[in-house]
Design a protein around this motif. Structure first.
Motif, PDB file in Angstrom:
ATOM      1  N   VAL A  63      39.656  -4.251  45.868  1.00 23.76           N
ATOM      2  CA  VAL A  63      38.544  -3.363  46.216  1.00 23.76           C
ATOM      3  C   VAL A  63      38.996  -1.903  46.163  1.00 23.76           C
ATOM      4  O   VAL A  63      38.269  -1.032  45.679  1.00 23.76           O
ATOM      5  CB  VAL A  63      37.986  -3.714  47.608  1.00 23.76           C
ATOM      6  CG1 VAL A  63      36.954  -2.683  48.062  1.00 23.76           C
ATOM      7  CG2 VAL A  63      37.364  -5.110  47.589  1.00 23.76           C
ATOM      8  N   ALA A  64      40.199  -1.627  46.653  1.00 26.00           N
ATOM      9  CA  ALA A  64      40.699  -0.251  46.650  1.00 26.00           C
ATOM     10  C   ALA A  64      40.815   0.301  45.240  1.00 26.00           C
ATOM     11  O   ALA A  64      40.460   1.457  44.978  1.00 26.00           O
ATOM     12  CB  ALA A  64      42.055  -0.195  47.351  1.00 26.00           C
ATOM     13  N   GLN A  65      41.318  -0.515  44.308  1.00 26.53           N
ATOM     14  CA  GLN A  65      41.422  -0.065  42.916  1.00 26.53           C
ATOM     15  C   GLN A  65      40.045   0.251  42.340  1.00 26.53           C
ATOM     16  O   GLN A  65      39.864   1.249  41.628  1.00 26.53           O
ATOM     17  CB  GLN A  65      42.089  -1.147  42.067  1.00 26.53           C
ATOM     18  CG  GLN A  65      43.568  -1.312  42.351  1.00 26.53           C
ATOM     19  CD  GLN A  65      44.128  -2.496  41.579  1.00 26.53           C
ATOM     20  OE1 GLN A  65      44.235  -2.435  40.355  1.00 26.53           O
ATOM     21  NE2 GLN A  65      44.472  -3.553  42.276  1.00 26.53           N
ATOM     22  N   ALA A  70      36.185   4.183  40.573  1.00 24.52           N
ATOM     23  CA  ALA A  70      34.772   4.558  40.565  1.00 24.52           C
ATOM     24  C   ALA A  70      34.564   5.989  41.030  1.00 24.52           C
ATOM     25  O   ALA A  70      33.668   6.676  40.540  1.00 24.52           O
ATOM     26  CB  ALA A  70      33.973   3.595  41.446  1.00 24.52           C
ATOM     27  N   MET A  71      35.393   6.449  41.991  1.00 24.90           N
ATOM     28  CA  MET A  71      35.210   7.783  42.550  1.00 24.90           C
ATOM     29  C   MET A  71      36.266   8.767  42.055  1.00 24.90           C
ATOM     30  O   MET A  71      36.337   9.900  42.521  1.00 24.90           O
ATOM     31  CB  MET A  71      35.205   7.708  44.075  1.00 24.90           C
ATOM     32  CG  MET A  71      34.096   6.812  44.603  1.00 24.90           C
ATOM     33  SD  MET A  71      33.836   6.947  46.383  1.00 24.90           S
ATOM     34  CE  MET A  71      33.014   8.540  46.469  1.00 24.90           C
ATOM     35  N   VAL A 201      33.389 -10.085  52.870  1.00 26.96           N
ATOM     36  CA  VAL A 201      33.948 -10.382  51.545  1.00 26.96           C
ATOM     37  C   VAL A 201      33.832 -11.857  51.174  1.00 26.96           C
ATOM     38  O   VAL A 201      34.545 -12.342  50.307  1.00 26.96           O
ATOM     39  CB  VAL A 201      35.421  -9.920  51.451  1.00 26.96           C
ATOM     40  CG1 VAL A 201      35.529  -8.432  51.658  1.00 26.96           C
ATOM     41  CG2 VAL A 201      36.302 -10.667  52.449  1.00 26.96           C
ATOM     42  N   SER A 202      32.926 -12.577  51.839  1.00 26.58           N
ATOM     43  CA  SER A 202      32.767 -14.003  51.549  1.00 26.58           C
ATOM     44  C   SER A 202      32.170 -14.253  50.169  1.00 26.58           C
ATOM     45  O   SER A 202      32.358 -15.327  49.589  1.00 26.58           O
ATOM     46  CB  SER A 202      31.875 -14.662  52.610  1.00 26.58           C
ATOM     47  OG  SER A 202      32.437 -14.518  53.902  1.00 26.58           O
ATOM     48  N   GLY A 203      31.436 -13.291  49.641  1.00 25.57           N
ATOM     49  CA  GLY A 203      30.777 -13.459  48.354  1.00 25.57           C
ATOM     50  C   GLY A 203      31.664 -13.117  47.175  1.00 25.57           C
ATOM     51  O   GLY A 203      32.895 -13.037  47.289  1.00 25.57           O
ATOM     52  N   SER A 204      31.037 -12.900  46.026  1.00 26.10           N
ATOM     53  CA  SER A 204      31.775 -12.594  44.801  1.00 26.10           C
ATOM     54  C   SER A 204      32.417 -11.217  44.900  1.00 26.10           C
ATOM     55  O   SER A 204      31.952 -10.345  45.636  1.00 26.10           O
ATOM     56  CB  SER A 204      30.832 -12.616  43.593  1.00 26.10           C
ATOM     57  OG  SER A 204      29.946 -11.508  43.640  1.00 26.10           O
ATOM     58  N   ILE A 205      33.479 -11.027  44.138  1.00 23.29           N
ATOM     59  CA  ILE A 205      34.174  -9.751  44.161  1.00 23.29           C
ATOM     60  C   ILE A 205      33.264  -8.635  43.668  1.00 23.29           C
ATOM     61  O   ILE A 205      33.295  -7.511  44.190  1.00 23.29           O
ATOM     62  CB  ILE A 205      35.482  -9.813  43.318  1.00 23.29           C
ATOM     63  CG1 ILE A 205      36.207  -8.463  43.352  1.00 23.29           C
ATOM     64  CG2 ILE A 205      35.189 -10.234  41.883  1.00 23.29           C
ATOM     65  CD1 ILE A 205      36.589  -7.995  44.728  1.00 23.29           C
ATOM     66  N   GLU A 209      32.545  -5.318  45.861  1.00 28.92           N
ATOM     67  CA  GLU A 209      32.862  -3.989  45.346  1.00 28.92           C
ATOM     68  C   GLU A 209      31.643  -3.065  45.396  1.00 28.92           C
ATOM     69  O   GLU A 209      31.748  -1.909  45.827  1.00 28.92           O
ATOM     70  CB  GLU A 209      33.376  -4.103  43.909  1.00 28.92           C
ATOM     71  CG  GLU A 209      34.762  -4.709  43.799  1.00 28.92           C
ATOM     72  CD  GLU A 209      35.177  -4.978  42.373  1.00 28.92           C
ATOM     73  OE1 GLU A 209      36.390  -5.145  42.132  1.00 28.92           O
ATOM     74  OE2 GLU A 209      34.299  -5.037  41.474  1.00 28.92           O
ATOM     75  N   GLU A 210      30.510  -3.582  44.971  1.00 29.23           N
ATOM     76  CA  GLU A 210      29.310  -2.745  44.944  1.00 29.23           C
ATOM     77  C   GLU A 210      28.849  -2.385  46.349  1.00 29.23           C
ATOM     78  O   GLU A 210      28.401  -1.256  46.594  1.00 29.23           O
ATOM     79  CB  GLU A 210      28.193  -3.455  44.170  1.00 29.23           C
ATOM     80  CG  GLU A 210      28.448  -3.583  42.677  1.00 29.23           C
ATOM     81  CD  GLU A 210      28.661  -2.234  42.004  1.00 29.23           C
ATOM     82  OE1 GLU A 210      28.062  -1.217  42.438  1.00 29.23           O
ATOM     83  OE2 GLU A 210      29.453  -2.174  41.043  1.00 29.23           O
TER      84      GLU A 210
END
Length: 228
Positions: A63-65, A70-71, A201-205, A209-210
């Protein structure tokens, strides 16, 4: 096709070593400004530390990457800053003590401040920060620089979900049994910790991320409103 957390990390291996033994601090990953990004972090009066936190298996590095790219912000992989003694302990499945963590946490705080002092508008940092007192070590950052705003992005899921993810990793020093010890030590952020943004974070990556990016953008907009 959607990638799992671990497959996504492997696909990004050209920009990170977080799924392997940590490197020295001098090799900490930076997402270059020359890389394409969704949107730069808007300029505000403040500089922002985005600390991606949570127990093992929650996808901090992945997620950090994503957020850093993105920013268009520099990225500090916290695991790279552990002293070798800590790495050796974790490789043997031995939980770190508070004494093992203090210098490491201080080093991460100082490195984040240094990145901001060099002119970066923000920085993305990973650190499990399981206990409130660990988070409080990083919270000292704005006292050194009053232009700094600190935000914790707390990634969380059930122990069962994270055990499965860590158990599928290859070559990482964090063993699956460490997830249990981390949950035993975990102090989830309280309602009074107003600088925490929670993401399930149980769902898809992709969904994680979004959601994380959307909440970070909202925090930046709130900072802009404060500045105006």
């Amino acid at each position: 096709m959607m990638l799992s957390y671990d497959n996504r990390a492997m696909a990004q291996s050209v920009t990170t070593t977080s799924d392997h033994l940590p490197l020295s601090p001098t090799s900490s990953t930076t997402i270059s400004s020359s890389m394409s990004s969704t949107t730069d972090q808007p300029k505000t009066k403040h500089h922002h530390i985005w600390l991606i936190t949570g127990p093992a298996g929650c996808g901090k590095s992945t997620v950090a990457q994503f957020i850093a790219k993105a920013m268009n912000l520099p990225y500090i992989e916290g695991d790279e800053y552990h002293p070798q003694a800590n790495v050796d302990k974790m490789a043997q499945g031995i939980p770190l003590t508070d004494a093992d963590r203090w210098d490491w946490l201080t080093l991460l705080r100082e490195e984040a401040i240094n990145r901001l002092s060099s002119g970066d508008q923000g920085v993305v940092l990973t650190c499990s920060a399981l206990k409130r007192k660990y988070r409080d070590v990083i919270r000292v950052a704005p006292y050194y620089d009053h232009n700094v705003l600190l935000h914790f992005i707390y990634l969380h899921a059930s122990e069962e979900v994270l055990m499965k993810r860590v158990g599928s990793r290859q070559g990482h020093f964090m063993h699956a049994n460490m997830v249990h010890s981390q949950f035993a030590a975990l102090q989830p952020p309280g309602a009074d910790e107003k600088d925490v943004i929670s993401v399930d974070v149980s769902g898809s990556i992709e969904a994680v991320e979004e959601e994380a990016l959307a909440k970070i953008r909202q925090a930046v907009e709130q900072a802009l409103d404060r500045d105006s």
